[in-house]
Design a protein around this motif. Structure first.
Motif, PDB file in Angstrom:
ATOM      1  N   GLN A   1      -3.865  -2.619   4.236  1.00 16.72           N
ATOM      2  CA  GLN A   1      -4.398  -1.974   3.037  1.00 16.72           C
ATOM      3  C   GLN A   1      -3.678  -0.665   2.729  1.00 16.72           C
ATOM      4  OE1 GLN A   1      -8.660  -1.708   2.759  1.00 16.72           O
ATOM      5  NE2 GLN A   1      -8.807  -3.909   2.436  1.00 16.72           N
ATOM      6  N   GLU A   2      -3.322   0.089   3.773  1.00 13.23           N
ATOM      7  CA  GLU A   2      -2.579   1.335   3.545  1.00 13.23           C
ATOM      8  C   GLU A   2      -1.214   1.060   2.937  1.00 13.23           C
ATOM      9  OE1 GLU A   2      -2.072   4.033   6.724  1.00 13.23           O
ATOM     10  OE2 GLU A   2      -4.165   4.710   6.713  1.00 13.23           O
ATOM     11  N   ARG A   3      -0.554   0.024   3.428  1.00 14.49           N
ATOM     12  CA  ARG A   3       0.771  -0.301   2.903  1.00 14.49           C
ATOM     13  C   ARG A   3       0.666  -0.781   1.469  1.00 14.49           C
ATOM     14  NH1 ARG A   3       4.644  -0.024   0.934  1.00 14.49           N
ATOM     15  NH2 ARG A   3       6.764  -0.615   1.533  1.00 14.49           N
ATOM     16  N   LEU A   4      -0.380  -1.543   1.172  1.00 10.75           N
ATOM     17  CA  LEU A   4      -0.623  -2.006  -0.193  1.00 10.75           C
ATOM     18  C   LEU A   4      -0.863  -0.819  -1.118  1.00 10.75           C
ATOM     19  CD1 LEU A   4      -1.072  -4.492  -2.031  1.00 10.75           C
ATOM     20  CD2 LEU A   4      -3.475  -4.440  -1.345  1.00 10.75           C
ATOM     21  N   LEU A   5      -1.662   0.135  -0.672  1.00 16.23           N
ATOM     22  CA  LEU A   5      -1.943   1.316  -1.476  1.00 16.23           C
ATOM     23  C   LEU A   5      -0.686   2.144  -1.696  1.00 16.23           C
ATOM     24  CD1 LEU A   5      -4.044   3.166  -2.854  1.00 16.23           C
ATOM     25  CD2 LEU A   5      -4.363   4.276  -0.624  1.00 16.23           C
ATOM     26  N   HIS A   6       0.116   2.316  -0.638  1.00 13.36           N
ATOM     27  CA  HIS A   6       1.343   3.097  -0.781  1.00 13.36           C
ATOM     28  C   HIS A   6       2.305   2.446  -1.776  1.00 13.36           C
ATOM     29  CE1 HIS A   6       4.345   6.053   0.519  1.00 13.36           C
ATOM     30  NE2 HIS A   6       5.218   5.073   0.425  1.00 13.36           N
ATOM     31  N   GLU A   7       2.411   1.126  -1.723  1.00 13.34           N
ATOM     32  CA  GLU A   7       3.288   0.431  -2.670  1.00 13.34           C
ATOM     33  C   GLU A   7       2.776   0.591  -4.094  1.00 13.34           C
ATOM     34  OE1 GLU A   7       6.823  -1.877  -3.307  1.00 13.34           O
ATOM     35  OE2 GLU A   7       6.019  -0.749  -1.591  1.00 13.34           O
ATOM     36  N   ALA A   8       1.458   0.535  -4.262  1.00  7.87           N
ATOM     37  CA  ALA A   8       0.876   0.732  -5.587  1.00  7.87           C
ATOM     38  C   ALA A   8       1.210   2.112  -6.125  1.00  7.87           C
ATOM     39  CB  ALA A   8      -0.642   0.538  -5.513  1.00  7.87           C
ATOM     40  N   LYS A   9       1.073   3.140  -5.287  1.00  3.47           N
ATOM     41  CA  LYS A   9       1.395   4.502  -5.710  1.00  3.47           C
ATOM     42  C   LYS A   9       2.867   4.623  -6.096  1.00  3.47           C
ATOM     43  CE  LYS A   9      -1.988   7.050  -2.916  1.00  3.47           C
ATOM     44  NZ  LYS A   9      -2.123   8.031  -1.808  1.00  3.47           N
ATOM     45  N   SER A  10       3.724   4.045  -5.270  1.00  4.21           N
ATOM     46  CA  SER A  10       5.160   4.125  -5.532  1.00  4.21           C
ATOM     47  C   SER A  10       5.518   3.475  -6.864  1.00  4.21           C
ATOM     48  CB  SER A  10       5.923   3.448  -4.392  1.00  4.21           C
ATOM     49  OG  SER A  10       7.315   3.554  -4.592  1.00  4.21           O
ATOM     50  N   LEU A  11       4.936   2.314  -7.135  1.00  2.00           N
ATOM     51  CA  LEU A  11       5.212   1.616  -8.394  1.00  2.00           C
ATOM     52  C   LEU A  11       4.657   2.389  -9.583  1.00  2.00           C
ATOM     53  CD1 LEU A  11       4.478  -2.059  -7.288  1.00  2.00           C
ATOM     54  CD2 LEU A  11       6.714  -1.059  -7.762  1.00  2.00           C
ATOM     55  N   LEU A  12       3.520   3.038  -9.409  1.00  2.00           N
ATOM     56  CA  LEU A  12       2.928   3.824 -10.497  1.00  2.00           C
ATOM     57  C   LEU A  12       3.786   5.035 -10.840  1.00  2.00           C
ATOM     58  CD1 LEU A  12      -0.808   3.710  -9.373  1.00  2.00           C
ATOM     59  CD2 LEU A  12       0.090   2.781 -11.523  1.00  2.00           C
ATOM     60  N   VAL A  13       4.414   5.631  -9.819  1.00  2.00           N
ATOM     61  CA  VAL A  13       5.185   6.857 -10.028  1.00  2.00           C
ATOM     62  C   VAL A  13       6.638   6.577 -10.397  1.00  2.00           C
ATOM     63  CG1 VAL A  13       6.053   8.950  -8.899  1.00  2.00           C
ATOM     64  CG2 VAL A  13       3.687   8.215  -8.535  1.00  2.00           C
ATOM     65  N   HIS A  14       7.229   5.548  -9.789  1.00  2.00           N
ATOM     66  CA  HIS A  14       8.672   5.350  -9.921  1.00  2.00           C
ATOM     67  C   HIS A  14       9.077   4.217 -10.864  1.00  2.00           C
ATOM     68  CE1 HIS A  14       9.417   8.307  -6.839  1.00  2.00           C
ATOM     69  NE2 HIS A  14       8.606   7.686  -6.011  1.00  2.00           N
ATOM     70  N   THR A  15       8.128   3.544 -11.485  1.00  2.00           N
ATOM     71  CA  THR A  15       8.465   2.516 -12.472  1.00  2.00           C
ATOM     72  C   THR A  15       7.655   2.739 -13.739  1.00  2.00           C
ATOM     73  OG1 THR A  15       6.744   0.864 -11.961  1.00  2.00           O
ATOM     74  CG2 THR A  15       8.705   0.886 -10.531  1.00  2.00           C
ATOM     75  N   ASP A  16       8.060   2.044 -14.801  1.00  2.00           N
ATOM     76  CA  ASP A  16       7.288   2.097 -16.045  1.00  2.00           C
ATOM     77  C   ASP A  16       6.472   0.821 -16.230  1.00  2.00           C
ATOM     78  OD1 ASP A  16       9.282   0.287 -16.508  1.00  2.00           O
ATOM     79  OD2 ASP A  16       9.990   1.194 -18.390  1.00  2.00           O
ATOM     80  N   TRP A  17       6.246   0.096 -15.152  1.00  2.00           N
ATOM     81  CA  TRP A  17       5.485  -1.146 -15.238  1.00  2.00           C
ATOM     82  C   TRP A  17       4.050  -0.857 -15.673  1.00  2.00           C
ATOM     83  CZ3 TRP A  17       6.842  -4.083 -10.043  1.00  2.00           C
ATOM     84  CH2 TRP A  17       8.244  -4.186  -9.936  1.00  2.00           C
ATOM     85  N   GLY A  18       3.498  -1.766 -16.428  1.00  3.38           N
ATOM     86  CA  GLY A  18       2.110  -1.647 -16.836  1.00  3.38           C
ATOM     87  C   GLY A  18       1.176  -1.877 -15.658  1.00  3.38           C
ATOM     88  N   ILE A  19      -0.057  -1.420 -15.798  1.00  6.27           N
ATOM     89  CA  ILE A  19      -1.034  -1.577 -14.718  1.00  6.27           C
ATOM     90  C   ILE A  19      -1.252  -3.058 -14.407  1.00  6.27           C
ATOM     91  CG2 ILE A  19      -3.364  -1.050 -13.933  1.00  6.27           C
ATOM     92  CD1 ILE A  19      -1.589   1.398 -14.325  1.00  6.27           C
TER      93      ILE A  19
END
Length: 313
Positions: free
Chosen positions: A256-274
């Protein structure tokens, strides 16, 4: 078919295993870290930790006093004064301090720090032979250690200054540091990691391999704790107890921590939609992703993105 060379341990075997390392804090590098970070180890002591996934940062650290145990991949080094270590972004690493205090410096270097004008320095860094797990530590002569310490001290001073040319000064000192280390070129003797640590390393490697999202069409398929144990040919309870004894967290916590970290990274470093991030991370829908994120961070994914990006500008 099971690999017969790796025994599937029963739970009873776990009770007889001994663990020689203390609890290792799971260290996730902040998704909004600067491209160059440098600290003095005396004023910013390094805690016992394990970094379970790719960090995007190269790390170089130099010891002037104290002792500790560095593990890079499956290579273990007992370090002391006048030694310098090189950590590649893709390697799973851990650190255990074995003395009351340690002196020296460490720096984190993101590839984007160099820019187009210093592409040649980045290439040198990428090809530097001591970023390999089996060559990660160099034993220095005392005079070489003093010289390298001066390079770190100058980089720290420049990083804290407001000079317009501080980046160029840091870049120059970094090149001199690499050159001096390359001239020293004497590796520390390494020892084998324990069997238990080997299982933890392989579990974290398998977990990391699930997060290789390079484009919007990639979909993460997370395994369960039992599936990870099956791949490692150990009992699920054994793996869970082993991981928890070393890190203080269960296999499920790590997932779950790794999943959360990946979510944060994608939110900050990409322009992908939610919704794209939600689909890519394997959630059943955007609502499920938002619920998971809010439960962990007490903020919605969209609010986290806005707040983090605003703080960086």
């Amino acid at each position: 078919m099971e690999n017969s060379s790796i025994p599937r341990k029963a739970l009873e075997t776990f009770a007889t295993d001994s663990y020689q390392i203390p609890l290792l804090d799971v260290q996730h590098y902040p998704v909004d870290s600067g491209y160059f970070v440098i600290q003095n180890r005396e004023t910013y002591p390094v805690k016992d930790y394990i970094s379970p996934h790719r960090r995007k940062f190269y790390k170089i650290f130099h010891m002037t006093s104290g002792t500790g145990i560095l593990t890079v991949g499956l290579h273990r080094y007992e370090m002391g004064p006048h030694e310098i270590g090189f950590l590649h972004p893709d390697e799973i690493v851990s650190w255990q301090t074995t003395s009351a205090a340690t002196g020296g410096h460490f720096c984190l270097i993101h590839p984007d720090f160099f820019g187009r004008d210093a592409e040649h320095v980045l290439q040198w860094l990428r090809q530097f032979p001591y970023f390999l797990p089996g060559k990660a530590v160099i034993q220095l002569q005392e005079d070489q250690s003093h010289i390298i310490n001066s390079y770190f001290a100058t980089m720290l001073r420049e990083a804290q200054s407001d000079s317009e040319d501080s980046k160029q000064a840091i870049m120059l000192q970094l090149q001199l540091l690499l050159l001096e280390s390359q001239r020293a070129g004497k590796n520390r003797v390494q020892t084998e990691v324990t069997e238990g640590y080997g299982h933890i390393y392989r579990f974290l490697s398998l977990l990391e391999s699930a997060f290789q999202m390079q484009d919007r069409n990639a979909i993460t398929r997370l395994k369960t704790a039992t599936e990870f144990a099956d791949e490692l040919h150990v009992h699920p309870n054994y793996l869970n107890s082993l991981v928890k004894n070393h890190t203080g967290k269960t296999v499920r916590d790590h997932i779950q921590e790794r999943l959360l970290h990946e979510a944060k990274s994608l939110l900050v470093h990409t322009d992908w939609g939610i919704n794209e991030i939600s689909d890519g991370l394997g959630f059943s829908g955007q609502a499920a992703f938002t619920s998971f994120f809010k439960k962990k961070e007490n903020i919605s994914p969209l609010a986290f993105r806005k707040t983090t990006l605003a703080a960086r500008t």
